[in-house]
Design an enzyme around this catalytic site. Sequence first.
Site, PDB file in Angstrom:
ATOM      1  CD  GLU A   1      29.960  33.466  40.472  1.00 40.79           C
ATOM      2  OE1 GLU A   1      31.009  34.040  40.092  1.00 40.79           O
ATOM      3  OE2 GLU A   1      29.950  32.639  41.389  1.00 40.79           O
TER       4      GLU A   1
ATOM      5  CD  GLU B   1      34.126  29.965  39.390  1.00 41.11           C
ATOM      6  OE1 GLU B   1      35.218  30.222  39.894  1.00 41.11           O
ATOM      7  OE2 GLU B   1      33.508  30.761  38.681  1.00 41.11           O
TER       8      GLU B   1
HETATM    9  C1  BG6 Z   1      33.934  33.510  40.424  1.00 38.40           C
HETATM   10  C2  BG6 Z   1      33.690  33.130  41.849  1.00 38.40           C
HETATM   11  O1  BG6 Z   1      35.008  32.790  39.965  1.00 38.40           O
HETATM   12  O2  BG6 Z   1      34.339  34.791  40.138  1.00 38.40           O
HETATM   13  C3  BG6 Z   1      33.375  34.279  42.773  1.00 38.40           C
HETATM   14  O3  BG6 Z   1      32.689  32.152  41.940  1.00 38.40           O
HETATM   15  C4  BG6 Z   1      34.277  35.463  42.418  1.00 38.40           C
HETATM   16  O4  BG6 Z   1      33.527  33.858  44.095  1.00 38.40           O
HETATM   17  C5  BG6 Z   1      33.966  35.865  40.983  1.00 38.40           C
HETATM   18  O5  BG6 Z   1      34.169  36.523  43.290  1.00 38.40           O
HETATM   19  C6  BG6 Z   1      34.688  37.092  40.504  1.00 38.40           C
HETATM   20  O6  BG6 Z   1      36.054  36.959  40.709  1.00 38.40           O
HETATM   21  P1  BG6 Z   1      36.870  38.029  41.534  1.00 38.40           P
HETATM   22  O7  BG6 Z   1      38.183  37.443  41.725  1.00 38.40           O
HETATM   23  O8  BG6 Z   1      36.877  39.249  40.695  1.00 38.40           O
HETATM   24  O9  BG6 Z   1      36.135  38.237  42.815  1.00 38.40           O
END
Ligand code: BG6
Length: 476
Positions: A371, A173
Amino acid sequence: MATNFLWGGSIAAHQCEGSWQAGDKGPAIMDFVTKGSKQSAREITSTILSDKEYPSHKGIDFYNRYQEDIALFKEMGFTALRISIDWSRIFPKGDETLPNQTGLDYYERVIDTLIENKIEPIVTLYHFEMPIHLVHAYGSWANRQLVEFYLHYCETVMRHFDGKVKYWVTFNETNHLVPETQEADIFTYLVAGLKYSEMQNPDEELAMIGYHMCLASVKAVRLAHEINVDNVVGCVFGLNPIYPVNCDPENVLKAYLENEEDYYQIDAMCNGAFPRYKLQEYKKKGIEIFISEEDKQDFKMGRIDFIGLNYYMSSVSAPKLEAGEGKSIFGGMPNPYLAQSKWGWGIDSVGIRYTMNYLYRKYSLPLIITENGLGAIDTLGEDKTIHDQYRMDYLTKHIDAVEKAMKEDNVECFGYLVWGPIDLVSASTGEMSKRYGFIYVDLDDAGNGKMDRYKKDSFYWFKETIERKKAGNVKK
Ligand code: BG6
């Protein structure tokens, strides 16, 4: 879905390992970030203050409990786990010549455990993890020297794990280098260890950081292919489609251009050259980027093999900013057609199909969902059960949309990884209470709890989902 379609999850070192000083690890950028919340931003301190809570120091103790956790992933039927290697465990300061053997040994144990359990390791080389020394001594990625340090680190781990790791991710990212958003400080810090509000000349610094990271990625891809032709190297981007607020062409164009801000790095890593339109944009702002002949060659030869998509939500582009209202990475306006998570993220399963189509038609490269997931408040019952139907509903719809993109729209996608299959520290807020996992970790926002692991209802659901999907493939 092909029989070798990868099912599993993604985690990141600084959000789960803890043991921030064990094994001669050096201090890294996220070790200086305190816990925040939905209402208050995470604080970034210049030294470690005794009265503050720094969630990366403890994580969820994956550093010591990785065997137990991987056994649970195995039980769910995972065929892949995306982990990150924390640069500061391998090179505590980042500019050393020789690596820290203890760090290599630790990741070797983790990777070996995955392989023993027939779980494919997918290794991210940089997931918001960089030795803080590189920020203090060199000014972070605004300095071209960082490219060399990063490549030395990549070469060290790629050679060390050659034959064990096939899938590499150069960065996570880096597209979040977005100025003038409400979250700019934390996001430029996550990506490069620098606070947006403290940059002397932010436009120029962000341009240099972005260029050097793209260059580092293409060089790392070339290197990985030289080390082993079987290496498959991608980059991961966090993308949320930005919809126009209505069909007024001015608003459609505005939304389109905002959306495209996330794509110049993908263009640079896929199209064989740093994009001309971006260089022209910089030129208008008086920013010149020096691109050597060698750089040009690297962009040509270091195209990524796949694109990793991190997808959580979609956003709506506001028609115009009201006074005092800032643009937000997490969606400027609520979408009246969508429900929102407790953290205000618009829940939109169609958006993942839309983004997969957009990426695939633009770049013709295989995708992997690296993700996806729902951050939610879970309640541990007295009988140690957790009923998280909301998470199963979210994931069911998103998996359906991924399948539709593949089957109906012919998008090539080779895996689906859920973010945080075990509860871990939130990157944006530092909270434990923002949970994504199938496995509950007994730890609260204040750091209390024994860190025991409990299976949520979704644990059994995901296990059954993977079994069903795999069985569906066999029948065909
Ligand atoms: C992504 C990242 O942007 O989102 C992760 O790669 C992150 O590291 C995930 O944890 C979810 O976001 P958050 O802020 O809810 O943890």
